[in-house]
Design a protein around this motif. Structure first.
Motif, PDB file in Angstrom:
ATOM      1  N   ASP A   1       4.388   5.108  -3.800  1.00 21.89           N
ATOM      2  CA  ASP A   1       3.419   4.016  -3.723  1.00 21.89           C
ATOM      3  C   ASP A   1       3.541   3.144  -4.977  1.00 21.89           C
ATOM      4  O   ASP A   1       4.404   3.387  -5.832  1.00 21.89           O
ATOM      5  CB  ASP A   1       2.002   4.545  -3.494  1.00 21.89           C
ATOM      6  CG  ASP A   1       1.381   5.234  -4.700  1.00 21.89           C
ATOM      7  OD1 ASP A   1       1.959   5.241  -5.808  1.00 21.89           O
ATOM      8  OD2 ASP A   1       0.272   5.792  -4.524  1.00 21.89           O
ATOM      9  N   ALA A   2       2.694   2.152  -5.094  1.00 22.49           N
ATOM     10  CA  ALA A   2       2.782   1.207  -6.212  1.00 22.49           C
ATOM     11  C   ALA A   2       2.564   1.865  -7.572  1.00 22.49           C
ATOM     12  O   ALA A   2       2.954   1.323  -8.601  1.00 22.49           O
ATOM     13  CB  ALA A   2       1.773   0.076  -6.021  1.00 22.49           C
TER      14      ALA A   2
ATOM     15  N   GLY B   1      -8.331   2.309  12.688  1.00 19.32           N
ATOM     16  CA  GLY B   1      -7.136   3.142  12.592  1.00 19.32           C
ATOM     17  C   GLY B   1      -5.842   2.437  12.263  1.00 19.32           C
ATOM     18  O   GLY B   1      -4.790   3.076  12.253  1.00 19.32           O
ATOM     19  N   LEU B   2      -5.864   1.139  11.966  1.00 22.19           N
ATOM     20  CA  LEU B   2      -4.647   0.439  11.557  1.00 22.19           C
ATOM     21  C   LEU B   2      -4.540   0.443  10.040  1.00 22.19           C
ATOM     22  O   LEU B   2      -5.523   0.214   9.339  1.00 22.19           O
ATOM     23  CB  LEU B   2      -4.653  -1.018  12.028  1.00 22.19           C
ATOM     24  CG  LEU B   2      -3.522  -1.889  11.461  1.00 22.19           C
ATOM     25  CD1 LEU B   2      -2.173  -1.513  12.072  1.00 22.19           C
ATOM     26  CD2 LEU B   2      -3.809  -3.370  11.671  1.00 22.19           C
ATOM     27  N   THR B   3      -3.334   0.683   9.540  1.00 27.71           N
ATOM     28  CA  THR B   3      -3.051   0.479   8.124  1.00 27.71           C
ATOM     29  C   THR B   3      -1.770  -0.334   8.022  1.00 27.71           C
ATOM     30  O   THR B   3      -0.738   0.043   8.578  1.00 27.71           O
ATOM     31  CB  THR B   3      -2.863   1.808   7.366  1.00 27.71           C
ATOM     32  OG1 THR B   3      -4.032   2.607   7.528  1.00 27.71           O
ATOM     33  CG2 THR B   3      -2.626   1.557   5.883  1.00 27.71           C
TER      34      THR B   3
ATOM     35  N   PHE C   1      -4.644  -4.056   1.674  1.00 33.01           N
ATOM     36  CA  PHE C   1      -3.831  -2.973   2.224  1.00 33.01           C
ATOM     37  C   PHE C   1      -2.880  -2.438   1.163  1.00 33.01           C
ATOM     38  O   PHE C   1      -2.602  -3.116   0.171  1.00 33.01           O
ATOM     39  CB  PHE C   1      -3.092  -3.416   3.501  1.00 33.01           C
ATOM     40  CG  PHE C   1      -2.191  -4.610   3.352  1.00 33.01           C
ATOM     41  CD1 PHE C   1      -0.909  -4.499   2.834  1.00 33.01           C
ATOM     42  CD2 PHE C   1      -2.614  -5.857   3.785  1.00 33.01           C
ATOM     43  CE1 PHE C   1      -0.070  -5.602   2.730  1.00 33.01           C
ATOM     44  CE2 PHE C   1      -1.785  -6.966   3.691  1.00 33.01           C
ATOM     45  CZ  PHE C   1      -0.509  -6.835   3.161  1.00 33.01           C
ATOM     46  N   PRO C   2      -2.381  -1.215   1.336  1.00 37.29           N
ATOM     47  CA  PRO C   2      -1.514  -0.608   0.328  1.00 37.29           C
ATOM     48  C   PRO C   2      -0.172  -1.336   0.185  1.00 37.29           C
ATOM     49  O   PRO C   2       0.425  -1.765   1.172  1.00 37.29           O
ATOM     50  CB  PRO C   2      -1.279   0.810   0.835  1.00 37.29           C
ATOM     51  CG  PRO C   2      -2.115   1.004   2.040  1.00 37.29           C
ATOM     52  CD  PRO C   2      -2.668  -0.311   2.445  1.00 37.29           C
ATOM     53  N   ILE C   3       0.259  -1.429  -1.057  1.00 38.65           N
ATOM     54  CA  ILE C   3       1.585  -1.939  -1.394  1.00 38.65           C
ATOM     55  C   ILE C   3       2.352  -0.762  -2.001  1.00 38.65           C
ATOM     56  O   ILE C   3       1.850  -0.084  -2.891  1.00 38.65           O
ATOM     57  CB  ILE C   3       1.513  -3.100  -2.415  1.00 38.65           C
ATOM     58  CG1 ILE C   3       0.669  -4.261  -1.865  1.00 38.65           C
ATOM     59  CG2 ILE C   3       2.897  -3.549  -2.833  1.00 38.65           C
ATOM     60  CD1 ILE C   3       1.289  -5.021  -0.712  1.00 38.65           C
TER      61      ILE C   3
END
Length: 165
Positions: free
Chosen positions: A14-15, A59-61, A93-95
């Protein structure tokens, strides 16, 4: 189309450099996108964030993977990319950490995802920034090329079919 290895189990950084898998983001729908800050498709960040806000609690990422392989359009550090995404586009959202998506040093996740055929029946290398891989709860992957905007009806339909109501 299914791919040999379940993409949800393939590790990446992850970042912050921590090891993650897509499964760490739950058992819902994951939209994997190779992103770049200096690309003509960069405004897609806005639509990606809209999808995350609209469907995240169902439930979407969305997970962005910065990549500098296409004309050097993601030259900054991962920290700089995260800063840019959050301040310019309001990304929540995650980077992930920067990756290579093509070639012998491609990230394992992208090596697996690239086996998926797009709507024209073509698999193989990522062609450009903002290519999208929609990973469904079953592990099945759907591939959308860069010109397909994140809120394209085909993408939204698949998300809606596979997230909680």
């Amino acid at each position: 189309m299914s791919i040999a290895a379940d993409p949800r189990t393939i590790p990446f950084a992850d970042a912050h450099g921590a090891e993650k898998t897509l499964a760490d983001y739950g058992d819902g729908v994951i939209l994997v996108v190779n992103v770049a800050s200096k690309c003509g498709f960069t405004p897609q960040y806005e639509q990606l964030e809209q999808l995350q806000r609209a469907y995240g609690d169902r439930g979407l990422t969305v997970v962005g993977f910065p990549c500098n392989q296409f004309m050097g359009q993601e030259p900054g550090s991962t920290d700089e990319v995260v800063e840019y995404c959050t301040t310019t586009w309001g990304v929540t959202f995650p980077i992930a950490d920067k990756v290579r998506v093509n070639g012998s040093h491609a990230a394992p996740l992208f090596k697996a995802l690239k086996k998926t055929k797009d709507g024209k029946g073509l698999a193989g290398p990522v062609a450009w920034n903002f290519e999208k891989f929609l990973v469904l709860p079953s592990g099945e992957v759907r591939r959308f090329r860069s010109k397909t905007v994140p809120d394209d009806p085909a993408i939204v339909r698949l998300i809606e079919e596979h997230v909680a109501s």
